[in-house]
Design a protein around this motif. Structure first.
Motif, PDB file in Angstrom:
ATOM      1  N   SER A   1       0.828  -1.205   0.000  1.00 47.01           N
ATOM      2  CA  SER A   1       0.000   0.000   0.000  1.00 47.01           C
ATOM      3  C   SER A   1       0.863   1.257   0.000  1.00 47.01           C
ATOM      4  O   SER A   1       1.733   1.425   0.876  1.00 47.01           O
ATOM      5  CB  SER A   1      -0.910  -0.001   1.239  1.00 47.01           C
ATOM      6  N   ASN A   2       0.594   2.157  -0.937  1.00 44.62           N
ATOM      7  CA  ASN A   2       1.276   3.443  -0.962  1.00 44.62           C
ATOM      8  C   ASN A   2       0.818   4.345   0.176  1.00 44.62           C
ATOM      9  O   ASN A   2       1.616   5.091   0.753  1.00 44.62           O
ATOM     10  CB  ASN A   2       1.043   4.142  -2.303  1.00 44.62           C
ATOM     11  N   LEU A   3      -0.473   4.296   0.508  1.00 42.11           N
ATOM     12  CA  LEU A   3      -0.986   5.149   1.577  1.00 42.11           C
ATOM     13  C   LEU A   3      -0.443   4.704   2.938  1.00 42.11           C
ATOM     14  O   LEU A   3      -0.135   5.539   3.792  1.00 42.11           O
ATOM     15  CB  LEU A   3      -2.514   5.115   1.573  1.00 42.11           C
ATOM     16  N   MET A   4      -0.318   3.403   3.139  1.00 36.53           N
ATOM     17  CA  MET A   4       0.277   2.918   4.385  1.00 36.53           C
ATOM     18  C   MET A   4       1.746   3.325   4.466  1.00 36.53           C
ATOM     19  O   MET A   4       2.268   3.618   5.539  1.00 36.53           O
ATOM     20  CB  MET A   4       0.122   1.403   4.481  1.00 36.53           C
ATOM     21  N   MET A   5       2.392   3.367   3.315  1.00 39.00           N
ATOM     22  CA  MET A   5       3.772   3.847   3.273  1.00 39.00           C
ATOM     23  C   MET A   5       3.860   5.298   3.732  1.00 39.00           C
ATOM     24  O   MET A   5       4.758   5.674   4.497  1.00 39.00           O
ATOM     25  CB  MET A   5       4.329   3.727   1.854  1.00 39.00           C
TER      26      MET A   5
END
Length: 405
Positions: free
Chosen positions: A44-48
């Protein structure tokens, strides 16, 4: 205000920081771009982005609090006594971690990459002392924090001893000048300047040898914490100006994120500025965010969290063993979780956090806390001996004999 008595808000902030580390490391298998020991197939980019935000200030806050802990440990101790205490509380758990706690993480990573042997077939490779990840199995992994803190305390023990002694009274009085207005935030400058001009050449490695930028960067937070707790007026200033610090942290974070999300970064083709001063200015945003949020959290913590609770003593003892154990539990669990099909990243992440917390807390409560040996190996204080109950003596009442004539 005297600071010889431990300030409760610092304990609460320490506990909150370790919980933040739990959420951070539990997310690492699922974040995009950042490499880790075991990764989920989908990321996940958002979790990153969430992890990047946490990473900006989670370790700086822990190092700041560690500086205040060193101050309290120096009370009524000589330099050698302090070093001995830190050897027992830091170096012994580090050795235990490197030979017992960390190896299962490396083994599970090897399994994830195709190794077929048993743990006991693999374990002797640890004693080849070839550093991870260059083909070796010897590492401190997440326990680098303990190693760095131990070295800081060894180096600065004489300075800490002088700082708490009457010999430094004149210096501490000069420090009080920084408590006026908002001058306390000048303490941010060494961190910001050092990071800005060294981070390009020395990226974060946590291996000590090649970590020239961050080794000093973290050290400045330790010293900042020690200085602020040594001169109580500085802590009062952080409390009084907490909104100002939060404003610094918030505005610098928003500037950094807007630029990043629009690909306005020095190493990107869309970077519109050609003079190197602008690249340095962009780099300076990161330590400014860290300092702003750390000093804001300390200020708000002092204002709202300086209160005791019946559970605080238990949590304060548990938090250090919890830190030592938690990442190994995460890796062991995640090895199996990432193999589960048809589950969302969010559900895997929530399950990882929950099971890690459950297993780590019960491991501490059932297997570490009750026993003198495990308490020693995990850097805990010896168990309090029960105080003897003193029963007040009672006078023995003699029966009255009535003689009749």
């Amino acid at each position: 205000m005297e600071t010889s008595q431990r300030q409760t808000y610092l304990d609460w902030l320490r506990i909150i920081s370790i919980l933040g580390v739990l959420f951070f490391h539990s997310a690492m298998p699922f974040v995009s771009e950042d490499g880790w020991h075991i990764k989920n197939a989908q990321t996940s980019n958002l979790m990153m982005e969430s992890n990047h935000f946490l990473h900006l200030f989670r370790m700086p806050l822990l190092f700041f609090i560690s500086g205040t802990v060193s101050y309290y440990m120096m009370q009524r101790r000589s330099t050698l006594s302090f070093i001995g205490l830190r050897f027992r509380r830091l170096f012994i758990p580090l050795l235990v971690g490197m030979f017992i706690i960390v190896p299962p993480q490396i083994y599970m990573e090897r399994l994830a990459h195709g190794y077929k042997g048993s743990f006991w077939d693999w374990y002797p490779s640890v004693f080849n002392f070839v550093p991870y990840p260059n083909g070796g199995s010897f590492s401190w992994h997440h326990l680098w924090f303990i190693a760095y803190l131990f070295i800081y305390d060894l180096i600065f023990a004489p300075v800490f001893t002088w700082m708490i002694s009457p010999k430094s009274d004149a210096f501490k009085q000069k420090l009080a000048v920084l408590a006026q207005g908002k001058w306390v935030y000048l303490l941010m400058l060494p961190d910001i300047i050092w990071f800005t001009f060294t981070s390009w050449d020395y990226p974060e490695t946590n291996d000590l040898i090649h970590d020239g930028c961050y080794f000093v960067y973290w050290l400045f937070f330790v010293l900042m914490g020690f200085i602020c707790i040594t001169q109580p007026k500085l802590m009062d200033s952080l409390e009084r100006n907490r909104r100002f610090a939060l404003t610094i942290g918030f505005l610098s974070l928003m500037t950094w994120e807007v630029m990043r999300w629009n690909k306005i970064e020095p190493d990107h083709a869309a970077w519109p500025f050609h003079h190197i001063i602008f690249s340095y200015a962009f780099t300076a945003l990161r330590p400014t965010i860290a300092c702003g949020w750390v000093l804001a959290l300390v200020g708000y913590g002092k204002h709202y969290l300086n209160r005791k609770h019946v559970v605080l003593n238990y949590l304060n003892q548990a938090v250090y063993p919890f830190y030592i154990l938690h990442q190994t539990v995460i890796v062991l669990i995640v090895y199996y979780i990432v193999q589960v099909q048809n589950e969302s990243i969010l559900s895997k992440y929530i399950y990882t956090v929950g099971i890690t917390f459950f297993v780590t807390v019960l491991t501490y409560h059932l297997l570490i806390r009750p026993y003198a040996l495990t308490r020693f190996l995990f850097g805990m204080k010896p168990k309090d001996k029960p105080k003897p109950v003193i029963v007040a003596p009672t006078e023995e009442i003699q029966p009255t004999v009535i003689l009749s004539a």
